[in-house]
Design an enzyme around this catalytic site. Structure first.
Site, PDB file in Angstrom:
ATOM      1  CB  THR A 155      -0.905  -0.011   1.254  1.00  0.00           C
ATOM      2  OG1 THR A 155      -1.524   1.257   1.407  1.00  0.00           O
ATOM      3  CG2 THR A 155      -0.113  -0.290   2.522  1.00  0.00           C
ATOM      4  CE1 TYR A 185      -3.368  -2.541   5.858  1.00  0.00           C
ATOM      5  CE2 TYR A 185      -3.242  -0.206   5.305  1.00  0.00           C
ATOM      6  CZ  TYR A 185      -3.299  -1.542   4.909  1.00  0.00           C
ATOM      7  OH  TYR A 185      -3.265  -1.859   3.571  1.00  0.00           O
ATOM      8  CE  LYS A 214      -0.059  -4.548   3.111  1.00  0.00           C
ATOM      9  NZ  LYS A 214      -0.451  -5.887   2.586  1.00  0.00           N
TER      10      LYS A 214
HETATM   11  P1  NAD Z   1      -9.866  -7.246   2.362  1.00  0.00           P
HETATM   12  O1  NAD Z   1      -9.868  -6.815   3.787  1.00  0.00           O
HETATM   13  O2  NAD Z   1     -11.082  -6.995   1.517  1.00  0.00           O
HETATM   14  O3  NAD Z   1      -9.553  -8.800   2.255  1.00  0.00           O
HETATM   15  C1  NAD Z   1      -8.528  -9.420   2.980  1.00  0.00           C
HETATM   16  C2  NAD Z   1      -8.670 -10.921   2.786  1.00  0.00           C
HETATM   17  O4  NAD Z   1      -7.603 -11.570   3.484  1.00  0.00           O
HETATM   18  C3  NAD Z   1      -9.978 -11.493   3.353  1.00  0.00           C
HETATM   19  O5  NAD Z   1     -10.564 -12.378   2.427  1.00  0.00           O
HETATM   20  C4  NAD Z   1      -9.533 -12.232   4.614  1.00  0.00           C
HETATM   21  O6  NAD Z   1     -10.368 -13.342   4.940  1.00  0.00           O
HETATM   22  C5  NAD Z   1      -8.131 -12.677   4.216  1.00  0.00           C
HETATM   23  N1  NAD Z   1      -7.267 -12.919   5.381  1.00  0.00           N
HETATM   24  C6  NAD Z   1      -7.072 -12.074   6.449  1.00  0.00           C
HETATM   25  N2  NAD Z   1      -6.224 -12.640   7.331  1.00  0.00           N
HETATM   26  C7  NAD Z   1      -5.850 -13.834   6.802  1.00  0.00           C
HETATM   27  C8  NAD Z   1      -4.974 -14.868   7.232  1.00  0.00           C
HETATM   28  N3  NAD Z   1      -4.321 -14.787   8.393  1.00  0.00           N
HETATM   29  N4  NAD Z   1      -4.815 -15.945   6.442  1.00  0.00           N
HETATM   30  C9  NAD Z   1      -5.484 -16.039   5.264  1.00  0.00           C
HETATM   31  N5  NAD Z   1      -6.338 -15.104   4.820  1.00  0.00           N
HETATM   32  C10 NAD Z   1      -6.518 -14.018   5.570  1.00  0.00           C
HETATM   33  O7  NAD Z   1      -8.584  -6.573   1.704  1.00  0.00           O
HETATM   34  P2  NAD Z   1      -8.361  -5.848   0.306  1.00  0.00           P
HETATM   35  O8  NAD Z   1      -8.867  -4.462   0.396  1.00  0.00           O
HETATM   36  O9  NAD Z   1      -8.820  -6.752  -0.769  1.00  0.00           O
HETATM   37  O10 NAD Z   1      -6.757  -5.758   0.298  1.00  0.00           O
HETATM   38  C11 NAD Z   1      -5.984  -6.836  -0.193  1.00  0.00           C
HETATM   39  C12 NAD Z   1      -4.505  -6.485  -0.094  1.00  0.00           C
HETATM   40  O11 NAD Z   1      -4.253  -5.284  -0.829  1.00  0.00           O
HETATM   41  C13 NAD Z   1      -4.019  -6.191   1.325  1.00  0.00           C
HETATM   42  O12 NAD Z   1      -2.742  -6.737   1.479  1.00  0.00           O
HETATM   43  C14 NAD Z   1      -3.981  -4.666   1.416  1.00  0.00           C
HETATM   44  O13 NAD Z   1      -3.012  -4.243   2.346  1.00  0.00           O
HETATM   45  C15 NAD Z   1      -3.606  -4.325  -0.007  1.00  0.00           C
HETATM   46  N6  NAD Z   1      -4.060  -2.999  -0.476  1.00  0.00           N
HETATM   47  C16 NAD Z   1      -5.376  -2.659  -0.384  1.00  0.00           C
HETATM   48  C17 NAD Z   1      -5.815  -1.430  -0.894  1.00  0.00           C
HETATM   49  C18 NAD Z   1      -7.258  -1.020  -0.826  1.00  0.00           C
HETATM   50  O14 NAD Z   1      -7.570   0.137  -1.144  1.00  0.00           O
HETATM   51  N7  NAD Z   1      -8.195  -1.889  -0.466  1.00  0.00           N
HETATM   52  C19 NAD Z   1      -4.890  -0.575  -1.499  1.00  0.00           C
HETATM   53  C20 NAD Z   1      -3.545  -0.959  -1.562  1.00  0.00           C
HETATM   54  C21 NAD Z   1      -3.151  -2.190  -1.066  1.00  0.00           C
HETATM   55  O1  DAU Z   2      -4.205   3.915   0.521  1.00  0.00           O
HETATM   56  C1  DAU Z   2      -4.404   2.529   0.416  1.00  0.00           C
HETATM   57  C2  DAU Z   2      -5.242   2.059   1.581  1.00  0.00           C
HETATM   58  O2  DAU Z   2      -6.579   2.494   1.307  1.00  0.00           O
HETATM   59  C3  DAU Z   2      -5.210   0.557   1.799  1.00  0.00           C
HETATM   60  O3  DAU Z   2      -3.912   0.172   2.125  1.00  0.00           O
HETATM   61  C4  DAU Z   2      -6.174   0.155   2.927  1.00  0.00           C
HETATM   62  O4  DAU Z   2      -6.207  -1.246   3.072  1.00  0.00           O
HETATM   63  C5  DAU Z   2      -7.559   0.656   2.565  1.00  0.00           C
HETATM   64  O5  DAU Z   2      -8.450   0.383   3.630  1.00  0.00           O
HETATM   65  C6  DAU Z   2      -7.523   2.158   2.290  1.00  0.00           C
HETATM   66  O6  DAU Z   2      -7.220   2.882   3.528  1.00  0.00           O
HETATM   67  P1  DAU Z   2      -7.943   4.246   3.900  1.00  0.00           P
HETATM   68  O7  DAU Z   2      -7.855   4.453   5.349  1.00  0.00           O
HETATM   69  O8  DAU Z   2      -7.475   5.343   3.008  1.00  0.00           O
HETATM   70  O9  DAU Z   2      -9.446   3.857   3.438  1.00  0.00           O
HETATM   71  P2  DAU Z   2     -10.853   4.206   4.097  1.00  0.00           P
HETATM   72  O10 DAU Z   2     -11.885   3.860   3.074  1.00  0.00           O
HETATM   73  O11 DAU Z   2     -11.006   3.650   5.454  1.00  0.00           O
HETATM   74  O12 DAU Z   2     -10.787   5.792   4.221  1.00  0.00           O
HETATM   75  C7  DAU Z   2     -10.603   6.621   3.083  1.00  0.00           C
HETATM   76  C8  DAU Z   2     -10.575   8.054   3.578  1.00  0.00           C
HETATM   77  O13 DAU Z   2     -11.886   8.401   4.049  1.00  0.00           O
HETATM   78  C9  DAU Z   2      -9.654   8.278   4.758  1.00  0.00           C
HETATM   79  O14 DAU Z   2      -9.057   9.557   4.642  1.00  0.00           O
HETATM   80  C10 DAU Z   2     -10.566   8.227   5.973  1.00  0.00           C
HETATM   81  C11 DAU Z   2     -11.872   8.768   5.433  1.00  0.00           C
HETATM   82  N1  DAU Z   2     -13.106   8.197   6.037  1.00  0.00           N
HETATM   83  C12 DAU Z   2     -13.225   6.855   6.128  1.00  0.00           C
HETATM   84  C13 DAU Z   2     -14.349   6.290   6.679  1.00  0.00           C
HETATM   85  C14 DAU Z   2     -14.491   4.788   6.816  1.00  0.00           C
HETATM   86  C15 DAU Z   2     -14.115   9.047   6.450  1.00  0.00           C
HETATM   87  O15 DAU Z   2     -14.008  10.295   6.333  1.00  0.00           O
HETATM   88  N2  DAU Z   2     -15.245   8.483   6.988  1.00  0.00           N
HETATM   89  C16 DAU Z   2     -15.402   7.147   7.136  1.00  0.00           C
HETATM   90  O16 DAU Z   2     -16.447   6.700   7.686  1.00  0.00           O
END
Ligand code: NAD
Ligand code: DAU
Length: 361
Positions: A135, A161, A165
């Site tokens: 991330t 978090y 990472k």
């Molecule tokens: P998510 O929370 O939707 O899904 C995570 C998945 O991992 C789930 O299916 C959960 O059951 C599984 N999991 C958790 N702990 C586990 C364990 N110990 N063993 C096996 N499985 C396990 O996450 P996401 O948003 O799809 O993110 C996926 C990856 O991408 C993560 O590594 C996150 O850090 C990275 N990432 C996410 C974002 C984002 O915006 N969502 C952006 C950049 C990077």
């Molecule tokens: O930047 C990449 C990351 O994006 C990933 O690594 C994380 O796994 C993913 O969860 C996401 O993190 P953020 O904290 O940026 O995502 P989130 O959707 O929780 O929040 C986005 C922005 O919105 C952040 O600035 C916090 C704000 N927010 C979030 C929530 C849930 C609000 O203002 N209100 C809310 O209720």
């Protein structure tokens, strides 16, 4: 047949990636290892349950015996590692599982990868045997005039978090430097799109706006994120797997930086347009500013020059188009939404994070 072990494939990005890869590549088999935490949902892949090239195992990445068995049984060529605890707010209220999965889990997976590719000598010529999904949050927060994050930006994580990472990224890199394990890393910005768990800003806003509930905006809502449609992220990962260089990191981002409040207002406008016959319009009236997230990073921005130049990747879906597609997807999948929204653990999370804001910190 190329065999890919995907970890965390029942989550948001992992499930989109599995569907994307199987549709595009007839010669790939996917083995999905997922612990099915609150964020893991087998429904995310219900459309491919009958697919012969797809196998699911419920299990923890810390279960080294299981990982070892899967690597051998399926002759795994590459691990694509998504599994993680991913929600910043949950990490603030309870960091332990982030340490267990993101740090220890990645370590255990790397150890098994090292055994399989180096000690047992499986396919020494492989380009990448371990791709780590990371991330932009590992880089911390940018000031208004700072340059965008690049592959050379020093790490400065702010939350449990992002710290977990960051630790996992360092371990992955160390396994390349120390043992020669052919790894690659992508550091990506905020993803959005179908199947995102409704605790994150975009799906939470869509759900609450549909139900006429308050739309919580942290602090002044002027924090800036870089948003990428999930399919664009999947395409970037596919390219890195095919053409990336071992030991390298690639920054992946959407090339846009709207403040959070703009995202929330855009969703309100889209819903007002698609569902005008509601007593909640204009839905911007539901916006509620709430106490800020502790340690909240102010601004992220991504410099995608390297992946653009070396692999020819750039985002294809604009934020406007992606947001519209995403809102439509949630409207068309209200059963999927309700199956999560009615769960007691989900309701419990909302109460813990929002009802208690400011009181339990
Ligand atoms: P998510 O929370 O939707 O899904 C995570 C998945 O991992 C789930 O299916 C959960 O059951 C599984 N999991 C958790 N702990 C586990 C364990 N110990 N063993 C096996 N499985 C396990 O996450 P996401 O948003 O799809 O993110 C996926 C990856 O991408 C993560 O590594 C996150 O850090 C990275 N990432 C996410 C974002 C984002 O915006 N969502 C952006 C950049 C990077
Ligand atoms: O930047 C990449 C990351 O994006 C990933 O690594 C994380 O796994 C993913 O969860 C996401 O993190 P953020 O904290 O940026 O995502 P989130 O959707 O929780 O929040 C986005 C922005 O919105 C952040 O600035 C916090 C704000 N927010 C979030 C929530 C849930 C609000 O203002 N209100 C809310 O209720």
């Amino acid at each position: 047949m190329k065999n890919i072990l995907v970890t965390g494939g029942c989550g948001f990005i992992g499930s989109n990636f599995i569907r994307f890869i199987l549709q595009k590549n007839a010669g790939i088999r996917i083995i999905n290892l997922d612990a099915l935490t609150y964020a893991g949902n087998r429904e995310n892949l219900s459309d491919i349950q009958g697919e012969k090239r797809y196998t699911f195992f419920q299990g923890d990445i810390n279960n080294t015996a299981l990982v070892r068995k899967l690597l051998k049984e399926f002759g795994v060529d590459t691990i694509v590692h998504f599994a993680a605890e991913t929600h910043v707010d949950r990490s603030i209220l309870g960091p332990e599982s982030f340490i267990q999965t993101n740090i220890l889990g990645t370590y255990h997976l790397l150890e098994e990868a090292r055994r399989w590719w180096i000690e047992e000598g499986f396919d020494r010529n492989i380009k990448t045997c371990f791709h780590h999904i990371s991330t932009d949050e590992v880089f911390g927060s940018l000031g208004p005039d700072d340059k965008a994050f690049s592959e050379n930006t020093p790490y400065a994580p702010s939350s449990p978090y992002s710290a977990s990472k960051a630790a996992s990224d360092h371990l992955v890199r160390a396994y390349f430097q120390t043992y020669g394990l052919p790894v690659t890393i992508t550091n990506c910005s905020n993803n959005y799109g179908p199947f995102q768990f409704p605790e994150k800003l975009i799906p939470l806003t869509i759900l609450n706006a549909l139900k006429g509930k308050a739309l919580p905006v942290y602090g002044d809502g002027k924090q800036v994120r870089d948003w990428l449609y999930v399919e664009d992220h999947c395409r970037a990962i596919e390219l890195v797997l095919q053409e990336g260089t071992a030991g390298e990191t690639y920054i992946v981002g959407g090339n846009n930086q709207p403040p959070n409040i703009n995202i929330v207002q855009s969703i309100c406008r889209i819903l007002d347009c698609l569902r005008p016959d509601s007593s909640f319009t204009p839905r911007t009236s539901l916006i509620q500013y709430v106490e800020d997230r502790p340690g909240h990073d102010r601004r992220y921005a991504m410099d995608i020059t390297k992946i653009q130049r070396e692999l020819g990747w750039q985002p294809a879906i604009s934020l406007d188009a992606g947001l519209l597609q995403t809102v439509k997807w949630y409207l068309e999948h209200l059963d999927w939404v309700d199956n999560i929204a009615t769960r007691p653990d989900y309701q419990g999370w909302l109460a813990k994070n929002y009802n208690q804001r400011g009181k339990n910190r």
